[in-house]
Design an enzyme around this catalytic site. Structure first.
Site, PDB file in Angstrom:
ATOM      1  N   ASN A  69      -5.644   4.432  10.067  1.00  0.00           N
ATOM      2  CA  ASN A  69      -5.265   5.816   9.751  1.00  0.00           C
ATOM      3  C   ASN A  69      -6.251   6.571   8.862  1.00  0.00           C
ATOM      4  O   ASN A  69      -6.197   7.795   8.800  1.00  0.00           O
ATOM      5  CB  ASN A  69      -3.848   5.858   9.169  1.00  0.00           C
ATOM      6  CG  ASN A  69      -3.745   5.167   7.850  1.00  0.00           C
ATOM      7  OD1 ASN A  69      -4.474   4.212   7.588  1.00  0.00           O
ATOM      8  ND2 ASN A  69      -2.862   5.629   6.992  1.00  0.00           N
ATOM      9  N   GLU A 125      -2.909  -3.333   0.067  1.00  0.00           N
ATOM     10  CA  GLU A 125      -2.306  -1.995   0.046  1.00  0.00           C
ATOM     11  C   GLU A 125      -1.546  -1.853   1.352  1.00  0.00           C
ATOM     12  O   GLU A 125      -2.146  -1.940   2.432  1.00  0.00           O
ATOM     13  CB  GLU A 125      -3.370  -0.898  -0.073  1.00  0.00           C
ATOM     14  CG  GLU A 125      -4.015  -0.802  -1.432  1.00  0.00           C
ATOM     15  CD  GLU A 125      -3.066  -0.481  -2.565  1.00  0.00           C
ATOM     16  OE1 GLU A 125      -1.939  -0.025  -2.307  1.00  0.00           O
ATOM     17  OE2 GLU A 125      -3.450  -0.716  -3.723  1.00  0.00           O
ATOM     18  N   CYS A 134      -0.066   6.399   4.398  1.00  0.00           N
ATOM     19  CA  CYS A 134       0.783   5.500   3.609  1.00  0.00           C
ATOM     20  C   CYS A 134       1.448   6.261   2.473  1.00  0.00           C
ATOM     21  O   CYS A 134       2.485   5.862   1.962  1.00  0.00           O
ATOM     22  CB  CYS A 134      -0.051   4.357   3.066  1.00  0.00           C
ATOM     23  SG  CYS A 134      -1.536   4.932   2.264  1.00  0.00           S
ATOM     24  N   GLU A 137      -7.368   0.128  -6.513  1.00  0.00           N
ATOM     25  CA  GLU A 137      -8.605   0.481  -5.834  1.00  0.00           C
ATOM     26  C   GLU A 137      -9.128   1.783  -6.442  1.00  0.00           C
ATOM     27  O   GLU A 137      -8.393   2.534  -7.066  1.00  0.00           O
ATOM     28  CB  GLU A 137      -8.348   0.695  -4.343  1.00  0.00           C
ATOM     29  CG  GLU A 137      -7.758  -0.545  -3.678  1.00  0.00           C
ATOM     30  CD  GLU A 137      -8.002  -0.579  -2.190  1.00  0.00           C
ATOM     31  OE1 GLU A 137      -9.123  -0.924  -1.786  1.00  0.00           O
ATOM     32  OE2 GLU A 137      -7.076  -0.260  -1.440  1.00  0.00           O
TER      33      GLU A 137
END
Ligand code: NAD
Length: 477
Positions: free
Chosen positions: A148, A246, A280, A458
């Site tokens: 994505n 993640e 997400c 991150e």
């Protein structure tokens, strides 16, 4: 022409190839890509292992120059790379170019971080002894990415991995190999020594699994679904390796009675439907207090009527197609489930025909949903959102936090008291006040809690936590 895998500095064709198809127009083949085998993955891991000693001791100016050059080329080619991204993933051209710019900014940021590596010097608890605390690279980092964000997620993993002196084996998602191939090509031409960055495109169950099974992969950074994340975790524990996950989200967006209605609607539409809801950080639970509920729903309906769903490359398109047929089926299934569960499909949800064959879905908004329904608990990953009516702020916060996930959480309010309380009490890694739940900066930490994430953050300076290991050295004076 088949775009090849990069292993030990050589472009390798392999025995099979696969095609990437444009979801806005399934007659358009974006490109053909070599499909790596498990043996190719093992060769890539061996190359990364062999390249590690020299790269981990390379000068900071060499690393800085390569990352800087990469940033410059990505930014100079943003229109072309953004178009490639939109063709392979289906987000609009504006979104594709925006994501490409973000990738350039990430390489720029980590080019700077190479020049700022620092440690600490402390006195020991014992006299005449000094203590130095330094960060060292981990070794071979395996990078596994989802479809994505075809360029930003690879960038935010590859740039820090190389900056801190690690070598890399990179496996992009099979649906979107083009953007990944392009940044690996740019980094290769920018002067990376052979074996430092290896690209293995192909199936997760083959190439990804070979990475999970190798004792020579010292760390894995993974973004993708919860199911695959659990496999990464189990295999990494087995090999005693560092890992970072993640995964999914079911992000709440709270709208309080005192919200500015237009701010709330803009943020909710963006959170739920932009990038076709395939983020997400998208919000699929819109939690609205009684006093504003009816006005909010009416304003959402009006705003949604103005959304243009069409070919991602067409000027004026607000929402591109769903990424592929199987994701479209999943979205349609959840729309059917929502209706069966007793939620009311207030707007959208129909499959659309456009000039070209593609996976077009009218964004869908449910009302009269509860937080117990499957559409409120499971990640749909499409342009489908549900409005949950609540009594007051306290109930809104409780519903927002009542989820197995914890990535992003948003609120629309003009109350400082409620905004402050929400920032402190939302069980999420990221909190947004009067802003969409999605849309984050490149230089600050990104990540979640609960079922959404595992391991350190991150991006930004916090990335050092994952891509380095700390050494404490004692010296007798
Ligand atoms: P996915 O888990 O199907 O695939 C992710 C990657 O894992 C792909 O490269 C895939 O090939 C690989 N893979 C699959 N099986 C594997 C195996 N056995 N071993 C090793 N690798 C394997 O996820 P997806 O469908 O590509 O992406 C969508 C998901 O990603 C959604 O759940 C979304 O929420 C999540 N996502 C999370 C974030 C975040 O930062 N939290 C960001 C973007 C996407």
């Amino acid at each position: 022409m088949v775009q090849k895998n990069l292993i030990d500095g050589e472009w390798i064709a392999g025995s099979e190839a696969f095609r990437s198809i444009n979801p806005s127009n399934t007659n358009d083949v974006v490109g053909e890509y070599a499909r790596a085998s498990a043996d190719d993955a093992r060769a890539a891991i061996a190359a990364a292992k062999a390249a590690f000693p020299a790269w981990s001791r390379s000068g900071i100016l060499e690393r800085h120059a390569i990352l800087r050059k990469t940033a410059d080329e990505i930014l100079a080619r943003k229109d072309e790379l953004g178009k490639l991204l939109s063709r392979e993933e289906g987000k609009t051209l504006v979104e594709g170019i925006g994501e490409t710019v973000r990738a350039g900014q990430i390489f720029d940021f980590f080019a700077g971080e190479c020049l700022r590596l620092a440690g600490e010097v402390l006195p020991s608890a014992r006299p005449n002894i000094g203590v130095e605390i330094t960060r060292e690279p981990i070794g071979v980092v395996g990078i596994i990415t989802p479809w994505n964000f075809p360029i930003a997620i690879p960038a935010w993993k590859i740039a820090p991995a190389l900056c801190y002196g690690n070598t890399v084996v990179f496996k992009p998602a099979e649906l979107v190999p083009g953007s990944s191939w392009a940044i690996v090509d740019i980094l290769h031409r920018a002067g990376l020594p052979k074996g430092v960055l290896n690209l293995v495109m192909g199936k997760g169950s083959v190439v990804g699994q070979a990475m999970l099974d190798s004792p020579d992969v010292h760390a894995i950074t993974f973004t993708g679904s919860v199911g695959t994340g659990k496999r990464v975790a189990a295999a990494s524990v087995e090999h005693n390796r560092k890992f970072q996950l993640e995964m999914g989200g079911k992000n709440p967006f709270v709208v309080l009675d005192d919200a500015d209605l237009s701010v709330a609607v803009e943020a909710a539409v963006n959170s739920a439907f932009f990038s076709t809801g395939q983020r997400c950080t998208a919000s699929s639970r819109i939690i609205v207090t009684e006093g504003i509920h009816d006005r909010f729903v009416a304003a959402m309906g009006e705003r949604m009527q103005g959304l243009v769903v069409d070919d991602a490359l067409k000027a004026g398109t607000h929402i591109g197609p769903v990424v592929d047929e199987s994701q479209l089926n999943q979205d349609s299934d959840y729309i059917a489930i929502g209706k069966q569960e007793g939620a009311r499909l207030a707007f959208g949800g129909e499959l659309l025909q456009r000039d070209t064959p593609g996976f077009y879905l009218q964004p869908a908004l449910f009302t009269e949903a509860t937080n117990k329904m499957r559409i409120s608990r499971e990640e749909i990953f499409g342009p489908v959102a549900a409005v949950i009516r609540v009594k007051d702020y306290d109930e809104a916060l409780a519903v927002a936090n009542d989820t197995p996930f914890g990535l992003s959480s948003g609120i629309a309010t003009t109350s400082l008291k409620h905004a402050t309380h929400f920032k402190r009490n939302a069980e999420a890694g990221m909190v947004m006040v009067n802003l969409p739940t999605a849309g984050v900066d490149f230089h600050v930490p990104f990540g979640g809690r609960k079922g959404s994430s595992y391991g350190s953050r991150e991006q930004g300076r916090y990335a050092a936590e994952f891509y380095t290991t700390v050494k404490t050295a004692y010296t007798l004076a």
